[in-house]
Design an enzyme around this catalytic site. Structure first.
Site, mmCIF file in Angstrom:
data_model
loop_
_atom_site.group_PDB
_atom_site.id
_atom_site.type_symbol
_atom_site.label_atom_id
_atom_site.label_comp_id
_atom_site.label_asym_id
_atom_site.label_seq_id
_atom_site.Cartn_x
_atom_site.Cartn_y
_atom_site.Cartn_z
ATOM 1 C CG HIS A 122 44.543 26.997 42.263
ATOM 2 N ND1 HIS A 122 43.483 27.738 42.735
ATOM 3 C CD2 HIS A 122 45.582 27.227 43.118
ATOM 4 C CE1 HIS A 122 43.858 28.400 43.823
ATOM 5 N NE2 HIS A 122 45.129 28.101 44.063
ATOM 6 C CG ASP A 139 40.258 27.774 41.479
ATOM 7 O OD1 ASP A 139 40.615 26.590 41.368
ATOM 8 O OD2 ASP A 139 40.949 28.662 42.009
ATOM 9 C CB SER A 173 44.874 28.639 47.411
ATOM 10 O OG SER A 173 45.384 29.812 46.811
#
Length: 641
Positions: free
Chosen positions: A113, A163, A259
């Protein structure tokens, strides 16, 4: 042993030769440098082995505080694999919005992402920089353009699964201590109950990103608890998946901007730190204050990763490739022996493929103790030799404990008799058996397990001793089904269990089967290594209590020798007859003539050959103080000299 004056005179008059002459002429690199055929003085006058310290240990090994695992970072860059992804801001600068981890010289692993922000892909990756707002720490910094981005083929921006993404750099990084790939943890179970996370994200909910690289420690959360915190929906149509890991810290958590960054554990190669990636920061319920973070596991997707990067990602290959740049460890203080005696031996077969898989310990002049399992190879053959410090000695007798059963770890002990006797020296000396009065408080509380480290990259092949962290109990063994299968009767009084928390890379070091459990000064042997999983890392170590077998050991070591023809009558002799040589025994001279062992003064012709430097006599041994040598059988068959 020096001959008494009477015997010395007799031998000198007969041939001008003494045993001392034969030994003194040996060069320092002689194969008999540490061992000899001569039977030591008082060898048969001992009633037990309790005189070990006085007999072998002329010097006391000092135990100092020295370095072992558990210290702090030594370089300014503790996370040399840490990457940060940059988006051009149109003003000549970059916005740093996600993290990542360098896993090869060309590829960075991040969250899928992360590769799309406001409809745009990142354009650069920066590494080796621990403060994005300052140039003072940029000695290791490298900034490279992005060539290509590969998301996991099953990833969808509508969901939070799979992910993972790989970013291919335009050029290989320049490897330095500040920029170096991390390795990947490939097992489904983890060595520790906590992990480290790192990133340049916000330091708290609704706060700005930090210019400094920050780290925190978090612990995994049970999958059921995690599923309750993240119900089905909101990108989790199937709830928390098996390849996702939920973790929390009391005062720490990953935050927005973290992230793609690493979830990792740190292990060692004995003298270097190795970061092992477990997961990639994916998403969370909030940020900080004990909130849950969810991390994408890496190991289940090894095949896809390797198909993109084009090289193996297992830890051992990784270490070999990048060992030069891995961070050396500044270590904490522990007790460790310095300049200890050597006693551990390798057990050898004729087939090199069978060699060096087992260890043993020299416990007297010519006796080695090991496990009974170690006296068989894959073909059920017995070993032929042992080696210590490069010197090899032939095995002439093997006995296994009479109650040993192949496939069982109970009574798993064997004794090997060598064809030569240890010379007393400052280099090699056997550890002593744990007679109660010989064991002081220091060696009782501080013990060391023997571990084998194969050659990995630039490190040599090592035999090292690591601290035994303390005893474990029956419950810890019972909690491991693989141990219960091997030990159906439990530990019993003959077996002990030690906790293992060595922080070693799995498969880097092998548990030294047959090797010793020693006191920290390596002067007392408490046990024999019998069984462990995971190479002895993060799992119980099962050792045989050697104290329980002292009477059996003494009976073998102090066995009064008889004529070689009777040696085969011993019911304990499993694979070999005792071929130590005595008066009348068949023998072979050093120039390969067949003969029999006789007193030196009865074999004048052989001594004359030595006097004229034709051949050195082969010494069979001693009877009392009288030397026995191999007297060749000449053509007349009956003359002794």
């Amino acid at each position: 042993m020096l001959l008494n004056s009477c015997c010395l005179l007799v031998l000198s008059l007969l041939a001008g030769i003494t045993q001392a002459h034969l030994e003194d002429e040996l060069p320092m690199n002689s194969p008999d440098m540490y061992f000899r055929r001569r039977i030591p003085k008082d060898y048969y006058q001992r009633s037990n082995l309790a005189d070990c310290h006085a007999r072998f240990h002329d010097r006391r090994v000092q135990v100092y505080q020295t370095a072992v695992f558990g210290g702090v970072k030594v370089n300014d860059t503790e996370f040399p694999h840490m990457a940060v992804l940059g988006w051009s801001n149109g003003a000549g600068g970059y916005d740093w919005r996600c993290g990542g981890s360098l896993i090869t010289k060309r590829f960075v692993l991040t969250a899928a992402h992360c590769v799309l922000s406001e409809g745009k892909n990142p354009t650069v990756v920066r590494l080796g920089d621990v403060n994005l707002a300052s140039g003072a720490d940029d000695s290791f910094a490298q900034q490279l353009n992005i060539k290509n981005i590969k998301r996991h083929p099953q990833h969808s921006f509508k969901e939070k699964y799979f992910d993972l993404a790989l970013i291919e750099l335009e050029n290989d990084v320049v490897l330095t201590p500040g920029v170096c790939p991390a390795c990947i943890w490939m097992d489904q179970t983890y060595p520790y109950e906590t992990f480290d996370i790192a990133g340049f994200g916000a330091t708290g909910f609704a706060e700005d990103n930090s210019p400094d690289l920050l780290k925190a420690r978090i612990a995994p959360v049970d999958q059921t608890v995690c599923s309750q915190a993240f119900p089905v929906g909101h990108g989790l149509s199937k709830g928390i998946a098996e390849d996702q890991l939920c973790a929390v810290g009391a005062n720490s958590d990953s935050c927005p901007g973290d992230s793609g960054g690493p979830l990792q554990t740190t292990l060692h190669t004995y003298n270097r730190r190795v970061a092992l990636l477990v997961g990639v920061t994916s998403f969370g319920s909030a940020c900080g204050l004990g909130s849950y973070g969810v991390y994408q596991k890496i190991a289940p997707h090894k095949q896809w990763l390797e198909s993109i990067v084009g090289e193996p990602l297992d830890p051992l290959t990784c270490i070999k490739n990048y060992e030069t740049y891995l961070q050396q460890e500044q270590l904490s203080m522990e007790y460790e022996a310095v300049d200890a005696y050597f006693s551990r031996v390798y057990i050898r077969w004729d087939d090199p493929k069978e060699d060096l898989k087992c260890g043993g310990t020299l416990i007297d002049y010519n006796t080695v103790v090991t496990t009974a399992h170690c006296t068989y190879n894959s073909k059920q053959e017995s070993p032929k030799e042992v080696s210590i410090l490069g010197q090899r000695n032939r095995i002439v007798k093997i006995i296994r404990h009479p109650k040993f059963q192949f496939g069982s770890y109970y009574n798993d002990i064997a004794l090997l008799r060598l064809n030569k006797y240890l010379r007393k020296s400052d280099i090699i000396a056997p550890p002593c058996l744990p007679y109660p009065r010989a064991v002081d408080a220091l060696v009782t509380k501080n013990r060391s397990i023997s571990i084998r480290l194969p050659k990995v990259g630039l490190e040599p092949k090592l035999q090292i001793y690591l601290p035994a962290k303390g005893k474990c109990d029956e419950l810890e063994v019972a909690a491991r089904p693989d141990y219960v299968a091997k030990l159906p009767k439990g530990l019993t009084k003959f077996l002990s269990c030690f906790k293992a928390d060595y922080e070693l890379i799995p498969e880097l070091g092998g548990f030294d089967i047959g090797g010793p459990l020693l006191s920290r000064d390596e002067s007392v042997m408490f046990g024999i290594n019998v069984f462990a999983r995971d190479g002895g890392s993060y799992s119980p170590l099962i050792t045989l209590n050697i104290a329980r077998f002292i009477p059996w050991i003494e009976q073998f070591v102090l066995e009064r020798q008889t004529h070689a023809s009777n040696a085969g009558n011993s019911q304990e002799s499993v694979d070999y007859q005792d071929t130590l040589l005595y008066e009348g025994s068949p023998c072979t001279t050093n120039d390969r003539l067949e003969g029999h062992c006789h007193f030196a003064n009865e074999c004048r012709r052989e001594l004359e050959r030595y006097r004229y430097r034709l051949v050195r006599p082969a010494i069979c041994g001693y009877k009392g103080y009288n030397m026995l040598i191999c007297c060749p059988i000449w053509r007349d068959h009956h003359r002794r000299g």
